[in-house]
Motif scaffolding. Structure first.
Motif, PDB file in Angstrom:
ATOM      1  N   LEU A   1      48.260  38.014  47.135  1.00  0.00           N
ATOM      2  CA  LEU A   1      47.873  38.561  45.821  1.00  0.00           C
ATOM      3  C   LEU A   1      49.052  38.860  44.890  1.00  0.00           C
ATOM      4  CD1 LEU A   1      44.882  40.839  46.868  1.00  0.00           C
ATOM      5  CD2 LEU A   1      44.813  38.528  45.922  1.00  0.00           C
ATOM      6  N   PRO A   2      50.171  39.449  45.404  1.00  0.00           N
ATOM      7  CA  PRO A   2      51.270  39.738  44.477  1.00  0.00           C
ATOM      8  C   PRO A   2      51.895  38.477  43.885  1.00  0.00           C
ATOM      9  CG  PRO A   2      51.516  40.996  46.506  1.00  0.00           C
ATOM     10  CD  PRO A   2      50.418  40.018  46.732  1.00  0.00           C
ATOM     11  N   GLU A   3      51.602  37.311  44.461  1.00  0.00           N
ATOM     12  CA  GLU A   3      52.136  36.051  43.942  1.00  0.00           C
ATOM     13  C   GLU A   3      51.123  35.345  43.040  1.00  0.00           C
ATOM     14  OE1 GLU A   3      55.231  35.558  44.894  1.00  0.00           O
ATOM     15  OE2 GLU A   3      55.089  37.250  46.310  1.00  0.00           O
TER      16      GLU A   3
ATOM     17  N   PHE B   1      45.486  36.497  39.164  1.00  0.00           N
ATOM     18  CA  PHE B   1      44.868  37.743  39.593  1.00  0.00           C
ATOM     19  C   PHE B   1      45.560  38.947  38.963  1.00  0.00           C
ATOM     20  CE2 PHE B   1      44.588  41.338  42.628  1.00  0.00           C
ATOM     21  CZ  PHE B   1      43.221  41.542  42.560  1.00  0.00           C
ATOM     22  N   TYR B   2      46.883  38.996  39.082  1.00  0.00           N
ATOM     23  CA  TYR B   2      47.532  40.241  38.677  1.00  0.00           C
ATOM     24  C   TYR B   2      47.810  40.335  37.178  1.00  0.00           C
ATOM     25  CZ  TYR B   2      52.194  37.924  38.922  1.00  0.00           C
ATOM     26  OH  TYR B   2      53.278  37.113  38.745  1.00  0.00           O
ATOM     27  N   GLU B   3      47.846  39.199  36.498  1.00  0.00           N
ATOM     28  CA  GLU B   3      48.101  39.278  35.053  1.00  0.00           C
ATOM     29  C   GLU B   3      46.856  39.746  34.334  1.00  0.00           C
ATOM     30  OE1 GLU B   3      51.677  36.115  34.049  1.00  0.00           O
ATOM     31  OE2 GLU B   3      49.621  35.654  33.438  1.00  0.00           O
TER      32      GLU B   3
ATOM     33  N   ALA C   1      49.644  43.891  31.210  1.00  0.00           N
ATOM     34  CA  ALA C   1      49.761  44.835  32.329  1.00  0.00           C
ATOM     35  C   ALA C   1      49.559  44.097  33.636  1.00  0.00           C
ATOM     36  CB  ALA C   1      48.728  45.952  32.192  1.00  0.00           C
ATOM     37  N   ARG C   2      49.909  44.804  34.715  1.00  0.00           N
ATOM     38  CA  ARG C   2      49.814  44.185  36.026  1.00  0.00           C
ATOM     39  C   ARG C   2      48.757  44.900  36.859  1.00  0.00           C
ATOM     40  NH1 ARG C   2      53.254  41.114  39.679  1.00  0.00           N
ATOM     41  NH2 ARG C   2      52.680  41.691  41.799  1.00  0.00           N
ATOM     42  N   ARG C   3      47.929  44.096  37.478  1.00  0.00           N
ATOM     43  CA  ARG C   3      46.866  44.637  38.314  1.00  0.00           C
ATOM     44  C   ARG C   3      47.427  45.076  39.670  1.00  0.00           C
ATOM     45  NH1 ARG C   3      41.684  44.015  37.620  1.00  0.00           N
ATOM     46  NH2 ARG C   3      41.683  42.211  36.260  1.00  0.00           N
ATOM     47  N   GLU C   4      46.893  46.119  40.223  1.00  0.00           N
ATOM     48  CA  GLU C   4      47.227  46.538  41.595  1.00  0.00           C
ATOM     49  C   GLU C   4      46.859  45.402  42.544  1.00  0.00           C
ATOM     50  OE1 GLU C   4      48.557  47.836  44.416  1.00  0.00           O
ATOM     51  OE2 GLU C   4      48.193  49.870  43.629  1.00  0.00           O
ATOM     52  N   THR C   5      47.787  45.046  43.441  1.00  0.00           N
ATOM     53  CA  THR C   5      47.502  43.941  44.356  1.00  0.00           C
ATOM     54  C   THR C   5      47.266  44.420  45.785  1.00  0.00           C
ATOM     55  OG1 THR C   5      49.876  43.591  44.575  1.00  0.00           O
ATOM     56  CG2 THR C   5      48.697  42.178  43.020  1.00  0.00           C
TER      57      THR C   5
END
Length: 859
Positions: free
Chosen positions: A495-497, A501-503, A513-517
């Motif tokens: 997920l952090p990659e 998802f995170y954008e 902003a960045r989503r919690e992964t």
RNA sequence: GCCGAAGUGGCGGAAUUGGUAGACGCGCUAGAUUCAGGAUCUAGUGGGAGCUAUUCCCGUGGGAGUUCGAAUCUCCCCUUCGGCACCA
């Protein structure tokens, strides 16, 4: 998919133990056909489907839902067999029984399988669910399958994300950087509850420590309620409550401030022994204490202290505690005693925990064994302040600390006080002076729920450079776990990659902003599933309060003892949170708890590595679900460990065969007698004594089985009672007996006995009993029949055996009419030759008579 | 160390309130049936003694105690399992 091979074993291998399908005269006991037929019928008729809104006598029976690991094991078989007996029994007792089943479907094994075999966790999980569902159905469990849920379904975890946000609003969720338990193998953080002896509960790897940001549930806010609630859980095993109490670990004491010499600040300690305040001769602080290094600055001790802390940090958590030798180092600083003003040296000590109390301890070597050892090692003074009442202690010659009660000495104005009174007096004194206060401390820590893994429910938070951590808007839920991901062979979450998802953008200010992964600990899902079953069909809200309140708390919860702390404590916490969020009214999730024992083979827990695993499939295939259920219920009472025995299974199978033949061999006569209904039953007076005896046994058995199931859950004794009845009945249905006994009298009594057996066994052995029930001409399915009532008149006996004792030793037995008076019984006893012999030449001093049981003559 | 649970035949276990210890099942022994094995049926099965009887003694981890009577209650000890554990 898995394990199709080896499925058609029975019948083909002659002489194999267990191939017990015996041709009876008329009909073979073809368990496979019978079980399939009955299961099909139950499903088609929706026999166990429940309309929770129409229920007038609700009863919620629940077993811990399984993790879909691939296939069920004997522990599941035992758990679900026990639950099914209770559910079926309560149904027959007239309750509307809610009996659901689902899947605890998030978790590491799915992800590890994905990495190892290249299968997507979702595919792996859902395939396992399909296979295991079929296995459970094959066991004939009376679930309402329409309520089935899997926690990895966004329709499930979306509500959990909603709870998370609402808990955030209430201040029950927070984020902090902290030193956490890290498992390198699992590549994730572990909660305190998931660390056992410094090792990961799942894979046994030594746990490391890391500084990490993470989300926490404020379970400590409920520490007191969780503890107090233990006293109200009257129907939980004492063992589980004790474990929970220990885990919460309340201790009452005081916080005391010790001013630092030459500084404005003070060192605060927590102690449960304020009565020993005058015995303080040094201070011990944790190597992790924020002031540890600072206190050594400019004292000449700085370098030595730094070395000590570094060495300590390198020690693994598993080795740090336990029976390691006490070690420490002087910081070079002093504090001032709050009452005497004496200078007290401050040490760093390896046994002081930062996580508990304040991370600093006032050391009283005379009255604390650890401080005593430390003082002896470093030559620190020992000052006796509690003098035991019954012995004299010489402080110079002490070999261990005196931790018991006593009278205060060397304690200024408090001298002469009892130490318990002194606790209060000293705290009061400190409070007046502003130097301390009474304080309650708990061992329980907040629940860290962030996991750095993929296969879990996403934490619904967005990190904005302007606004910080912001919850996802409720209308944007669920935050779905993305399906298209690449797995890292080492197990790091993808997920952090994953930019898609995170954008994201900040829900508050719209900035990038960045989503919690991180994902949530899977124990979050299992903390509320029991409530969701109730309104599984409602996709507009997580919990419909009106419906939920009707069913919670769960009347009977059944599962393994291994969840005594983790799952059961979390569920209790979550229930209280949901109550405070307004979703339900219950204070506790589970009213009664039954913790079943393990299934052992050759005295050890079944495990692949030991090679002692017995596979439920093989057993069900060979003997049938009825036999396996019967055996597992018969071999031991539920809370005890159960030793698997192949011989025992055969014994259970033999018993079923016996019942089968008892009915099928006599089916014509029994049916005829059934059609004639009760008119065939003669009145008691004219009944043949053997038949009267059988009727007695029938009704005594009904009473006993009912008691055993309802009050004690002792299915083993319930089954043995039915076996006794069968043993009583079967000789009467032998050819010579049938000829001897008047036929029109025999068959109604025999039918009554047989029908009682079928009804009484039906919760445990549902298929065969249902088949025979139908064969006897009943059109109503056995599962819907009411539970039989014992007729106490029929069960009562006219003559009883009374044991005659002389001085407590059995010397004879006499037959007497039930309820006979002491006089009559004595007269009968005196006629016994053996009794006479033992009384010869001795005077009777006293006679004790227990009605219908014992006559004890004291000489 | 603290807390909890348990200890009964060859084995799993029963004895619900202090009242016949060993229900029920497994195993074992003998007999019937069978070509044989398996299965089934019948009888027996805690140990010992024995004037073989409706007999006696011993027996529920060990020791003491309370009681007419203890597997069960009290005290001490032993063993096993489980939990917590340098928690101040």
């Amino acid at each position: 998919m898995q394990q199709e091979a080896g499925w058609s074993a029975c019948g083909s291998v002659a002489g194999q133990p267990g191939c017990l399908k015996i041709q009876s005269m008329n009909m073979r006991y073809d368990f496979k056909e019978i079980e399939q037929k009955q299961q099909h019928f139950w499903e088609k008729e929706g026999l166990f489907r429940l309309d929770d809104r129409k229920a007038s006598r609700p009863y919620y029976c629940l077993e811990m839902f399984p993790y879909p690991s691939g296939r069920i094991h004997m522990g599941h078989v035992r758990n679900y067999s026990i639950g099914d007996v209770i559910a079926r029994f309560k149904r027959m007792r007239g309750f509307d029984v809610l009996h659901p089943m689902g899947w605890d479907a998030f978790g590491l094994p799915a992800e590890n399988a994905a990495i190892k075999h290249g299968i997507h966790p979702a595919k792996w999980t859902y395939e396992n669910i399909d296979y295991m569902r079929q296995q459970l159905k094959r066991m004939g469990l009376s679930y309402d399958w329409s309520r089935e849920l899997a926690t990895c379904d966004p329709d499930y975890y979306r509500w959990e994300q909603l709870f998370f946000i609402e808990m955030m609003e209430k201040g029950l969720v927070y984020t902090k950087k902290s030193r956490v338990n890290w498992c390198e193998q699992c590549q994730t953080v572990l909660a305190n509850e998931q660390v056992e002896d410094g090792k990961c509960w799942r894979c046994d790897t030594d746990v490391q420590e890391r500084e990490l940001d993470g989300w926490f549930f404020r379970i400590t806010a409920y520490a007191e309620e969780l503890l107090a609630g233990c006293d109200k859980l009257k129907n939980w095993p004492e063992k589980v409550l004790t474990m929970q109490r220990n885990w919460i670990g309340k201790s009452t004491g005081a916080e005391i401030k010790f001013p630092l010499k030459g500084r404005g600040e003070a060192l605060t300690v927590f102690t449960t022994r304020p009565d020993t305040l005058f015995g303080v001769t040094f201070m011990s602080i944790s190597p992790e204490h924020p002031m540890a290094l600072e206190l050594s600055r400019g004292t000449g001790q700085e370098e030595a202290v730094r070395d000590f802390i570094e060495r300590w940090e390198k020690t693994l958590k598993a080795e740090r505690y336990g029976e390691t030798e006490k070690e420490g180092i002087f910081t070079g600083s002093y504090v001032l005693h709050p009452v005497t003003g004496d200078e007290v040296p401050v040490f760093i000590a390896n046994f002081v925990l930062m996580e508990y109390g304040t991370g600093a301890v006032m050391a009283v070597p005379a009255h604390d064994q650890r401080d005593f050892e430390f003082a002896r090692k470093y030559g620190l003074p020992i000052r006796l302040v509690i003098a035991p009442r019954d012995k004299k202690i010489d402080p110079d010659a002490m070999e261990e600390a005196w931790e018991g009660p006593g009278i205060l000495v060397n304690s200024g104005e408090f001298n002469g006080l009892d130490n318990e009174e002194a606790k209060k007096a000293i705290v009061e004194f400190l409070e007046q002076q502003g130097k301390g206060s009474s304080k309650v401390t708990y061992r329980l820590r907040d629940w860290g729920i962030s996991r750095q893994r993929y296969w879990g429910a996403p934490i619904p938070v967005i990190y904005c450079p302007n606004c910080g951590a912001v919850p996802v808007r409720k209308e944007d839920l669920p935050v779905k776990l993305p399906a298209e991901v690449e797995f890292d062979p080492k197990g790091r979450s993808p997920l952090p990659e994953l930019r898609s998802f995170y954008e994201t953008t900040c829900p508050k200010c719209g900035a990038a902003a960045r989503r919690e992964t991180d994902t949530m600990d899977t124990f979050v899902e299992s903390s509320w599933y029991f409530a969701r079953y109730i309104c599984r069909d409602d996709d507009t809200m997580p919990l419909d309060r009106e419906r939920v309140d009707r069913w919670l708390p769960v009347d009977q919860y059944i599962g393994g003892i291994e969840h005594a702390i983790l799952h059961l404590l979390y569920s209790r916490f979550f229930t209280k949170v949901l109550r405070d969020l307004g979703y339900l009214s219950a204070d506790e999730p589970f009213d009664r708890l039954l913790t079943q024992g393990m299934v052992l083979k050759d005295g050890a827990k079944m495990s692949k590595s030991k090679g002692n695993v017995v596979d439920p499939n093989t057993m069900i295939e060979r003997y049938g679900a009825d036999t396996v259920r019967l055996f597992i219920l018969f071999a031991a009472p539920p809370e005890r460990d159960l030793e698997w025995s192949d011989r025992g299974v055969e014994g259970a199978h033999r018993f079923l065969l016996k019942i089968w033949r008892l009915v099928t061999d006599n089916i014509e006569a029994l049916r005829k007698s059934g059609n004639a209904s009760n008119s065939g039953m003669q009145n008691a007076a004219s009944m043949h004594p053997e038949l009267k005896r059988l009727r007695q046994k029938t009704h005594q058995t009904i009473a006993k089985v009912t008691r055993d199931i309802e009050e004690r859950y002792h299915f083993n004794t319930a089954i043995s009672a039915v076996m006794e009845l069968a043993n009583e009945l079967s000789p009467l249905l032998k050819e010579d007996s049938i000829e001897r006994l008047p036929g029109e009298g025999l068959w109604p009594v025999a039918l009554e006995a047989i029908e009682a057996m079928l009804l009484l066994l039906s919760p445990m052995v549902p298929h065969m009993t249902a088949e025979l029930w139908k064969m006897l001409g009943h059109s109503k399915p056995l599962a819907l029949e009411p539970w039989p009532e014992a007729d106490s008149d029929a069960a009562s006996v006219e003559t009883v055996t009374i044991v005659v004792q002389i001085k407590g030793k059995v010397r004879g037995r006499i037959q007497a009419p039930a309820g006979a008076s002491q006089e009559d019984v004595e007269k009968l006893a005196m006629q016994e030759p053996n009794v006479q012999r033992h009384l010869e030449g001795k005077g009777v001093r006293k006679v004790i008579y227990i009605k219908d049981k014992i006559l004890n003559i004291v000489v």
